[in-house]
Design a protein around this motif. Structure first.
Motif, mmCIF file in Angstrom:
data_model
loop_
_atom_site.group_PDB
_atom_site.id
_atom_site.type_symbol
_atom_site.label_atom_id
_atom_site.label_comp_id
_atom_site.label_asym_id
_atom_site.label_seq_id
_atom_site.Cartn_x
_atom_site.Cartn_y
_atom_site.Cartn_z
ATOM 1 N N TYR A 124 0.808 -1.217 0.000
ATOM 2 C CA TYR A 124 0.000 0.000 0.000
ATOM 3 C C TYR A 124 0.842 1.270 0.000
ATOM 4 O O TYR A 124 0.341 2.365 0.276
ATOM 5 C CB TYR A 124 -0.973 -0.014 1.174
ATOM 6 C CG TYR A 124 -2.081 -1.030 1.004
ATOM 7 C CD1 TYR A 124 -2.733 -1.184 -0.222
ATOM 8 C CD2 TYR A 124 -2.472 -1.855 2.050
ATOM 9 C CE1 TYR A 124 -3.726 -2.127 -0.392
ATOM 10 C CE2 TYR A 124 -3.482 -2.793 1.891
ATOM 11 C CZ TYR A 124 -4.101 -2.924 0.667
ATOM 12 O OH TYR A 124 -5.099 -3.856 0.496
ATOM 13 N N GLY A 125 2.124 1.122 -0.302
ATOM 14 C CA GLY A 125 2.946 2.275 -0.608
ATOM 15 C C GLY A 125 3.732 2.897 0.527
ATOM 16 O O GLY A 125 4.335 3.954 0.342
ATOM 17 N N PRO B 43 1.862 0.277 -8.151
ATOM 18 C CA PRO B 43 1.326 -0.218 -9.429
ATOM 19 C C PRO B 43 1.704 -1.681 -9.594
ATOM 20 O O PRO B 43 2.669 -2.174 -9.004
ATOM 21 C CB PRO B 43 2.022 0.671 -10.468
ATOM 22 C CG PRO B 43 3.232 1.213 -9.781
ATOM 23 C CD PRO B 43 2.891 1.320 -8.330
ATOM 24 N N SER B 44 0.945 -2.387 -10.397
ATOM 25 C CA SER B 44 1.114 -3.838 -10.521
ATOM 26 C C SER B 44 2.531 -4.224 -10.928
ATOM 27 O O SER B 44 3.053 -5.251 -10.470
ATOM 28 C CB SER B 44 0.106 -4.394 -11.531
ATOM 29 O OG SER B 44 0.272 -3.779 -12.797
ATOM 30 N N GLU B 45 3.184 -3.403 -11.764
ATOM 31 C CA GLU B 45 4.525 -3.766 -12.225
ATOM 32 C C GLU B 45 5.586 -3.616 -11.127
ATOM 33 O O GLU B 45 6.698 -4.127 -11.248
ATOM 34 C CB GLU B 45 4.922 -2.948 -13.454
ATOM 35 C CG GLU B 45 5.048 -1.451 -13.212
ATOM 36 C CD GLU B 45 3.736 -0.712 -13.431
ATOM 37 O OE1 GLU B 45 3.787 0.521 -13.581
ATOM 38 O OE2 GLU B 45 2.680 -1.378 -13.466
ATOM 39 N N GLU B 46 5.255 -2.914 -10.048
ATOM 40 C CA GLU B 46 6.192 -2.747 -8.935
ATOM 41 C C GLU B 46 5.828 -3.591 -7.726
ATOM 42 O O GLU B 46 6.645 -3.773 -6.816
ATOM 43 C CB GLU B 46 6.246 -1.268 -8.516
ATOM 44 C CG GLU B 46 6.774 -0.335 -9.583
ATOM 45 C CD GLU B 46 6.780 1.115 -9.121
ATOM 46 O OE1 GLU B 46 6.736 1.344 -7.896
ATOM 47 O OE2 GLU B 46 6.839 2.007 -9.984
ATOM 48 N N SER B 47 4.626 -4.107 -7.696
ATOM 49 C CA SER B 47 4.163 -4.867 -6.541
ATOM 50 C C SER B 47 4.728 -6.288 -6.563
ATOM 51 O O SER B 47 4.865 -6.892 -7.624
ATOM 52 C CB SER B 47 2.635 -4.940 -6.543
ATOM 53 O OG SER B 47 2.172 -5.780 -5.504
ATOM 54 N N PRO B 48 5.038 -6.832 -5.386
ATOM 55 C CA PRO B 48 5.485 -8.234 -5.340
ATOM 56 C C PRO B 48 4.348 -9.230 -5.512
ATOM 57 O O PRO B 48 4.593 -10.419 -5.713
ATOM 58 C CB PRO B 48 6.096 -8.365 -3.935
ATOM 59 C CG PRO B 48 5.341 -7.367 -3.115
ATOM 60 C CD PRO B 48 5.080 -6.209 -4.052
ATOM 61 N N LEU B 49 3.105 -8.770 -5.454
ATOM 62 C CA LEU B 49 1.968 -9.678 -5.532
ATOM 63 C C LEU B 49 1.850 -10.303 -6.920
ATOM 64 O O LEU B 49 2.072 -9.642 -7.940
ATOM 65 C CB LEU B 49 0.669 -8.947 -5.204
ATOM 66 C CG LEU B 49 0.542 -8.307 -3.816
ATOM 67 C CD1 LEU B 49 -0.841 -7.714 -3.649
ATOM 68 C CD2 LEU B 49 0.842 -9.312 -2.718
#
Length: 268
Positions: free
Chosen positions: A101-102, A140-146
């Motif tokens: 969540y940043g 953003p999705s490209e930076e998230s580990p999920l």
């Protein structure tokens, strides 16, 4: 930035004019009755995950998390140190949630409340923080580990290494294809309640083929245990690590293919 901090580091920082915000993720009766670190606020584990039947253990949503941190008196630029009394596994889930969540500066205390209380002072009763207006900024999705189920399938096609952080009997009952097992507790030293020495950690990971040059996907059942392993791998400098939040629970619900049977020598 190392996501894991020592107890001595935290004790020193608490004596400065700008101490970290400490988050205790235990249940309120433990926090108030047993004691807590000086100045720690209580954010119980069950409050920062979705307890609904459709998504057990999943992220609570950015709005709910923002409200929770607002109640805890936390600002977006605060340094946060989270802890529990279970070797850090619940606190690690808070850390991963905050990162997604940043929140940029969030750390895990090496060890737990029991380890801290052997060496440093504690307090009892509740800390009542002044509320803030915390605004999450989800990655953003490209930076998230999920990673989602489709992402796991694609990772399998690329030859990624799936790492199962559960117990041996769980692994043998059902596991994702080709997974190796790393019980999350393997990296914890029973005496200090913190992490084992770096050299020992690197050796036990290498024995299982979990090396920094591999693309790694972590899973368990409901994303609690992989949180600790994710933080440990980040601490060791691993960069290509994905966090399959849906884990085996989601995989089975979608009729994903699994393997069963006795673990081999690398996974016992």
């Amino acid at each position: 930035m190392d996501p894991i901090v020592s107890r001595d580091w935290l004790a020193t920082r608490l004596e400065t004019d700008d101490p970290p915000r400490i988050v205790d993720v235990r249940e309120s009766w433990e926090y108030e009755g047993i004691g807590h670190l000086p100045g720690a606020v209580n954010v119980p584990f069950d409050r920062f995950r979705d307890e609904g039947d459709d998504a057990p253990g999943m992220l609570p949503g950015s709005e709910a998390f923002g409200e929770l941190l607002s109640e805890a008196g936390i600002e977006a630029d605060d340094t946060i140190v989270a802890y529990d009394d279970t070797h850090g596994v619940f606190a690690a889930r808070f850390l991963v949630t905050a990162l997604v969540y940043g929140h940029e500066d969030v750390r895990l205390l090496s060890g737990d409340y029991s380890a801290w209380s052997r060496e440093h002072p504690t307090e009892s009763g509740a800390v009542e923080p002044e509320a803030t207006e915390y605004e999450p900024t989800p990655l953003p999705s490209e930076e998230s580990p999920l990673i989602d189920r489709a992402g796991v399938e694609a990772a399998l096609d690329r030859g990624a290494l799936l790492v199962d952080t559960r117990e041996e009997f769980e692994f043998e009952e059902a596991r994702l294809p080709g997974a190796v097992r790393l019980d999350w507790r393997t990296v914890v030293d029973d005496e200090s309640r913190g992490l084992k020495p770096r050299e020992e950690l690197e050796a036990l990971l290498a024995e299982r083929g979990i090396t920094p040059d591999r693309e790694i996907v972590l899973y368990c059942n409901t994303a609690r245990r992989i949180s600790h392993t994710y933080v440990v791998l980040s601490h060791l400098g691993y960069e290509d690590v994905a966090f399959y939040e849906g884990s085996l629970t989601e995989w089975l619900a979608a009729d994903g293919r699994v393997e069963t049977g006795e673990a081999d020598d690398r996974t016992k």
